[in-house]
Scaffold this motif. Structure first.
Motif, PDB file in Angstrom:
ATOM      1  N   LEU A 112       0.843  -1.197   0.000  1.00 22.31           N
ATOM      2  CA  LEU A 112       0.000   0.000   0.000  1.00 22.31           C
ATOM      3  C   LEU A 112       0.873   1.240   0.000  1.00 22.31           C
ATOM      4  O   LEU A 112       1.629   1.471   0.955  1.00 22.31           O
TER       5      LEU A 112
ATOM      6  N   ARG B 283      -1.739   6.535  -0.038  1.00 19.67           N
ATOM      7  CA  ARG B 283      -3.082   5.964  -0.088  1.00 19.67           C
ATOM      8  C   ARG B 283      -3.559   5.475   1.278  1.00 19.67           C
ATOM      9  O   ARG B 283      -4.607   4.826   1.370  1.00 19.67           O
TER      10      ARG B 283
ATOM     11  N   GLN C 161      -7.160   6.615   2.203  1.00 17.65           N
ATOM     12  CA  GLN C 161      -8.235   6.073   1.381  1.00 17.65           C
ATOM     13  C   GLN C 161      -8.369   4.554   1.489  1.00 17.65           C
ATOM     14  O   GLN C 161      -9.483   4.021   1.461  1.00 17.65           O
ATOM     15  N   ASP C 162      -7.247   3.833   1.613  1.00 17.67           N
ATOM     16  CA  ASP C 162      -7.289   2.387   1.396  1.00 17.67           C
ATOM     17  C   ASP C 162      -6.874   1.523   2.574  1.00 17.67           C
ATOM     18  O   ASP C 162      -6.984   0.300   2.501  1.00 17.67           O
TER      19      ASP C 162
ATOM     20  N   ALA D 135      -9.648  -0.910   4.108  1.00 15.39           N
ATOM     21  CA  ALA D 135      -9.956  -2.059   3.244  1.00 15.39           C
ATOM     22  C   ALA D 135      -8.810  -3.055   3.211  1.00 15.39           C
ATOM     23  O   ALA D 135      -9.030  -4.280   3.239  1.00 15.39           O
ATOM     24  N   ARG D 136      -7.582  -2.547   3.179  1.00 13.75           N
ATOM     25  CA  ARG D 136      -6.430  -3.453   3.112  1.00 13.75           C
ATOM     26  C   ARG D 136      -6.249  -4.207   4.429  1.00 13.75           C
ATOM     27  O   ARG D 136      -5.850  -5.364   4.439  1.00 13.75           O
TER      28      ARG D 136
END
Length: 433
Positions: free
Chosen positions: A380, A384, A387-388, A391-392
């Motif tokens: 990752l 990010r 934002q991510d 989810a990761r």
């Protein structure tokens, strides 16, 4: 053997060499370990202060690199732009000059107290190592926990991440290993003159060539179970396995023990000194927000600039400056870090699924490698995180295959004796002259 062993940098740079020093002492050898004073206590208690377990072994710690460590801890986290970077580089050169002299003095002290030095084993950042060895007429062994110097067609130098440049391109990329001489050649030439050596250092000299032009030995203390040894490696390139401290040498703080005992295994998240202070608050907010969104318990390590320090207002999140990975990671459900060689090794040995957030250097390489091993989602990018990351994290802890594969790799690493193999290899190098 009488060994001068030197490394500098942060805990992650020094800890494997402290472990190796103790293993050498346990095998009966006399070791002078030249490292920053603040990290001297990393040497296991059995070897510290002249009490190795071997019949004549001991580790004597000499200070070297204190100013460089101060730079990393206190100065680099305050950097915010190009002008700061230039000032930092000038200060780094001064710290490097000081480290050269400190390492030379450690060698002279070892000569006086032990009657000589038989080999210099130096981290790649300790640029004085080969010149000190040449002056003393003994072998120098370069060492680095990633495959940075020996050309291979299997993959490019790790600073290219997980890319494949083709057989020729991969081999050609290892010219990057000469960058240290390119930056510091005038300083190293002056150091040679200072210790009475002739000649100047060329900016493109090969660090794996000895003064007589033959190939020098290099130790890469990582595991072949993580990165297989390329078939085109020469006999002078050695991959002994990781160098870990004994588990009993790493104790957790009471507050960490209390947090671990209070609930289910947490996720560890920490980036060390990465980012150097810039964006530290944003990274902290992203990490705490992702833990809240997923409902996961977490231990957040702020490091030296990685994230802004300060306690969390949530009971299921503990914020600390840092904790010994060898003791903490086996008690976590998963780990998230920047992908430094030491953090990567600790997470794999603990058998924990891992998410890499790579900032620079070899970190994208290890991130790609862990993905290939099946223990990790895609790396990752730090930009990010906001934002991510949530989810990761969900993917990391919610994919049983990652945990199964990480457990398999961990079992292999725990069965590997990287320290013993490193000692054996070094004994053979010195015996061969």
């Amino acid at each position: 053997m009488r060994i001068l062993l030197t490394s500098f940098g942060t805990r992650g740079d020094v800890q494997p060499y402290a472990a190796f020093a103790a293993a050498l002492a346990d095998a009966g050898h006399q070791v002078t370990l030249a490292v920053p004073s603040a990290l001297a206590d990393l040497v296991p208690a059995a070897g510290r202060g002249g009490g190795g377990a071997g019949p004549a072994g001991r580790v004597t710690v000499r200070p070297a690199g204190d100013e460089m460590l101060r730079m990393i801890r206190d100065v680099m986290p305050q950097m915010s732009g190009a002008a700061d970077g230039l000032r930092s580089f000038r200060a780094m050169k001064s710290a490097m000059r000081e480290h050269l002299e400190e390492t030379w003095q450690a060698a002279l002290q070892q000569q006086a107290e032990d009657g000589g030095v038989d080999v210099v084993v130096h981290h790649a950042k300790c640029l004085g190592g080969p010149h000190i060895a040449e002056k003393l007429g003994i072998p120098a062994v370069l060492t680095l926990p990633l495959p940075f110097y020996t050309p291979t067609s299997a993959y490019p130098v790790p600073f290219f991440g997980g890319a494949d440049l083709g057989a020729r391109g991969n081999r050609a990329s290892y010219a990057m290993g000469r960058a240290g001489n390119a930056l510091y050649a005038p300083m190293l030439s002056a150091f040679r003159a200072r210790i009475g050596l002739p000649g100047r250092v060329g900016r493109l000299e090969d660090p794996l060539r000895t003064p007589d032009g033959s190939a020098g030995h290099v130790l890469y203390p990582y595991s072949r179970h993580v990165l297989p040894v390329p078939p085109d490696y020469p006999s002078t390139a050695h991959v002994p396995g990781y160098w870990f401290l004994p588990e009993q040498e790493e104790a957790l703080a009471p507050e960490v023990e209390e947090f671990l005992a209070a609930g289910e295994a947490p996720v560890y998240i920490g980036f060390g000194s990465m980012g150097f202070g810039k964006g530290a608050q944003e990274r902290r907010d992203a990490v705490l927000g992702a833990l809240a969104a997923t409902g996961l318990r977490g231990i957040v390590a702020t490091g030296w600039g990685g994230m802004t320090p300060g306690a969390s207002d949530r009971e299921d999140v503990l914020v600390v400056e840092g904790a010994p990975h060898g003791a903490l990671f086996p008690r976590c459900a998963a780990v998230v870090h920047h992908g430094g060689a030491g953090s990567t090794a600790a997470g794999l040995r603990a058998g924990r699924p891992t998410l890499i957030v790579p900032f620079l250097g070899d970190q994208p390489f290890w991130g790609a490698r862990l993905r290939e091993l099946g223990v990790s989602p895609r790396p990752l990018p730090p930009r990010r995180l906001g934002q991510d990351l949530a989810a990761r994290l969900g993917e990391l802890v919610g994919t049983p295959a990652y945990a199964r594969r990480a457990d398999e790799v961990g079992q292999r690493l725990r069965a590997e004796d990287g320290l013993g193999e490193g000692v054996r290899i070094l004994e053979e190098i010195v015996a061969a002259g």
